[in-house]
Design an enzyme around this catalytic site. Structure first.
Site, short mmCIF file in Angstrom:
data_model
loop_
_atom_site.label_atom_id
_atom_site.label_comp_id
_atom_site.label_asym_id
_atom_site.label_seq_id
_atom_site.Cartn_x
_atom_site.Cartn_y
_atom_site.Cartn_z
CB THR A 125 44.38 38.56 47.70
OG1 THR A 125 44.18 37.38 46.93
CG2 THR A 125 44.40 38.22 49.17
CB ILE A 156 50.00 42.30 44.86
CG1 ILE A 156 48.67 42.59 45.57
CG2 ILE A 156 49.90 42.47 43.35
CD1 ILE A 156 47.53 41.61 45.28
CD GLU A 364 47.64 31.72 39.60
OE1 GLU A 364 46.89 31.14 38.81
OE2 GLU A 364 48.67 32.33 39.25
N GLY A 365 44.26 30.12 44.62
CA GLY A 365 43.20 29.29 45.18
C GLY A 365 43.76 28.15 46.00
N1 COS Z 1 34.60 31.28 34.88
C1 COS Z 1 33.63 32.15 34.51
N2 COS Z 1 32.69 32.62 35.37
C2 COS Z 1 32.74 32.17 36.64
C3 COS Z 1 33.72 31.26 37.08
C4 COS Z 1 34.66 30.81 36.14
N3 COS Z 1 35.62 29.96 36.49
N4 COS Z 1 33.53 31.00 38.39
C5 COS Z 1 32.46 31.72 38.77
N5 COS Z 1 31.98 32.43 37.69
C6 COS Z 1 30.80 33.30 37.65
C7 COS Z 1 29.56 32.53 38.07
O1 COS Z 1 28.99 31.87 36.99
C8 COS Z 1 28.68 33.60 38.64
O2 COS Z 1 28.06 34.29 37.56
P1 COS Z 1 26.46 34.59 37.57
O3 COS Z 1 26.26 35.47 38.77
O4 COS Z 1 26.21 35.27 36.28
O5 COS Z 1 25.80 33.25 37.71
C9 COS Z 1 29.67 34.58 39.26
O6 COS Z 1 30.93 34.34 38.62
C10 COS Z 1 29.83 34.36 40.76
O7 COS Z 1 30.26 33.04 40.94
P2 COS Z 1 30.00 32.20 42.29
O8 COS Z 1 28.58 32.41 42.72
O9 COS Z 1 30.46 30.82 42.04
O10 COS Z 1 30.97 32.95 43.32
P3 COS Z 1 31.33 32.60 44.82
O11 COS Z 1 31.43 33.86 45.56
O12 COS Z 1 30.43 31.55 45.32
O13 COS Z 1 32.83 32.03 44.81
C11 COS Z 1 34.89 30.94 44.34
C12 COS Z 1 33.51 31.43 43.87
C13 COS Z 1 34.98 30.47 45.77
C14 COS Z 1 35.18 29.81 43.39
C15 COS Z 1 35.89 32.11 44.11
O14 COS Z 1 35.66 33.16 45.03
C16 COS Z 1 37.34 31.71 44.16
O15 COS Z 1 37.88 31.16 43.19
N6 COS Z 1 38.02 32.04 45.28
C17 COS Z 1 39.45 31.86 45.39
C18 COS Z 1 40.13 33.11 44.93
C19 COS Z 1 41.54 32.85 44.61
O16 COS Z 1 41.90 31.93 43.90
N7 COS Z 1 42.39 33.70 45.13
C20 COS Z 1 43.78 33.54 44.91
C21 COS Z 1 44.41 34.86 44.83
S1 COS Z 1 44.53 35.47 43.26
S2 COS Z 1 46.35 34.92 42.77
#
Ligand code: COS
Length: 384
Positions: A125, A156, A364-365
């Site tokens: 983040t 963090i 974590e989302g």
């Molecule tokens: N496992 C493996 N690969 C993954 C995955 C997973 N769970 N989720 C996505 N990917 C891969 C996709 O397959 C895609 O790969 P390709 O380009 O080869 O097809 C790539 O990663 C991009 O994925 P996507 O297009 O789904 O990304 P988006 O930007 O649309 O967003 C979300 C995905 C919204 C799900 C993501 O940004 C997310 O989880 N956000 C929340 C973040 C979070 O939890 N933050 C908390 C702070 S960290 S403690």
């Protein structure tokens, strides 16, 4: 099974005893002082709690996900801050290296993370990048045989204590999406690596969060996790998939504690000449909490078992995290309600847990991101 049944049962019993005898009595002190006593951290190291999910060949206990969530049900019985100090080493601060690290990275960092000698932290983040993680701006530019990292990471967990960070940074400035991101292992103490002041939080006192600032921080080229550029977003997502099941398990643990507190209070507290537990409106709240907690527990176990069988659990992890974190919010709210005026007082545990559990729906989302992931997976599965 990573451990034989008897050894695992013994571990659960030991952790349960440690929680009830050592941690529960310190809950209020930790909340008031915002600090976990050093001797508790040392005892956690001796019990092996920093290396629960790190493979045995690297000095950890090597629990599979099902075993890990069963221990998280136990750890959830006490203040989430105690879980937080060991949480990053078992979860987001180590799993990038466990899943995708090179043999050298694993050998160098995992034993120290497993023993608790160093704390691991996860830097995804940023000030302007939260749910839309793929748009992160922190950059890592190649210069000779080093990368130069610039940017700021926000919220963090455990950063003030960390010895090593998993840092997601953009190595391809022309690719603004997920494919331009790489994950790095970055050691604390490097020139240009700075920390913001510890953030003041609503709850989970004793767990510390701050900004991590990178100003021309130079790391060797072989610091890229897995040694290959462009894989960092996937590394981060895989880490979060396992982490979300674990957070869901922690929510179940806290809910169990809140239900126990609620039943005890309802049995002791008398109104209109008898214990309030005898009244059906109180019983309805207890029953709703128990039912929802049970449902969340079954979801967590199912997601964990599927993951241990090697199945894709993106959807199940999101469902479990979404449902369990919302569930514990409702359970905490009912616990305060059952306690009446007492539930609003700092003197009672439910007031503290009410504040603590709010974070589960965010980190974590967020719940909204889990909904989005669940729906996406549904549509993907439908399309075949
Ligand atoms: N496992 C493996 N690969 C993954 C995955 C997973 N769970 N989720 C996505 N990917 C891969 C996709 O397959 C895609 O790969 P390709 O380009 O080869 O097809 C790539 O990663 C991009 O994925 P996507 O297009 O789904 O990304 P988006 O930007 O649309 O967003 C979300 C995905 C919204 C799900 C993501 O940004 C997310 O989880 N956000 C929340 C973040 C979070 O939890 N933050 C908390 C702070 S960290 S403690």
């Amino acid at each position: 099974m990573a451990l034989d049944q008897e050894t695992f049962d013994q571990l659960v019993q030991t952790v349960r005893r440690f929680i009830r005898e050592r941690l529960v009595p310190l809950e209020r002190q930790v909340d008031e002082t915002d600090r976990i006593p050093d001797e508790i951290v040392e005892e956690m190291k001796e019990l092996g709690l920093f290396g629960l999910s790190i493979p045995q060949e690297y000095g950890g206990i090597g629990l599979n996900v099902t075993e890990e969530v069963k221990l998280a049900f136990e750890l959830g019985y006490t203040s989430p801050a105690f879980r937080s100090i060991i949480g990053t080493n078992n979860g987001i601060g180590s799993q990038g290296i466990v899943n995708d690290g090179t043999p050298e990275q694993k050998a160098k960092y995992l034993p120290k993370l497993a023993s608790g000698e160093i704390i691991g932290s996860f830097c995804l983040t940023e000030p302007d990048v939260g749910s839309d993680a793929a748009s992160l701006r922190t950059s890592a530019r190649m210069d000779g045989n080093e990368y130069v990292i610039n940017g700021t990471k926000r919220y963090i967990t455990n950063a003030p204590h960390a010895g090593v960070f998993t840092v997601m940074a953009r190595t391809d400035p022309d690719n603004k999406g997920a494919g331009g991101i790489s994950a790095f292992v970055v050691e604390n103490g490097l020139p240009g690596l700075k920390f913001g002041k510890a953030d003041k939080k609503m709850g989970q006192k004793g767990a510390h969060v701050c900004d991590v600032i990178f100003e021309d921080v130079r790391v060797p080229a072989d610091s890229i996790i897995g040694g290959k550029e462009g894989m960092g977003f996937k590394t981060a997502m895989k880490v979060l998939d396992r982490g979300r099941i674990n957070i869901a398990a922690a929510c179940v643990g806290v809910a169990q504690r809140l239900i126990e507190e609620s039943v005890r209070y309802a049995t002791e507290r008398k109104q209109f000449g008898q214990a309030i537990a005898n009244y059906q409106l109180i019983q309805a709240m207890l029953a709703d909490s128990q039912t929802e907690c049970y449902a969340a527990k079954m979801m967590v176990l199912d997601a964990a078992e599927k993951r241990d069988r090697g199945e894709n659990t993106i959807q199940e992890a999101a469902c479990a995290k979404y449902y369990a974190s919302e569930m514990v919010g409702r359970v905490a709210d009912r616990a305060v309600q059952i306690h009446g005026g007492a539930g609003y007082l700092a003197e009672y545990n439910v007031e503290r847990f009410y504040r603590d559990v709010r974070l589960f729906r965010i980190y974590e989302g967020t719940s909204q991101i889990q909904q989005l992931i669940i729906a996406r997976e549904m549509l993907k599965r439908f399309a075949g």
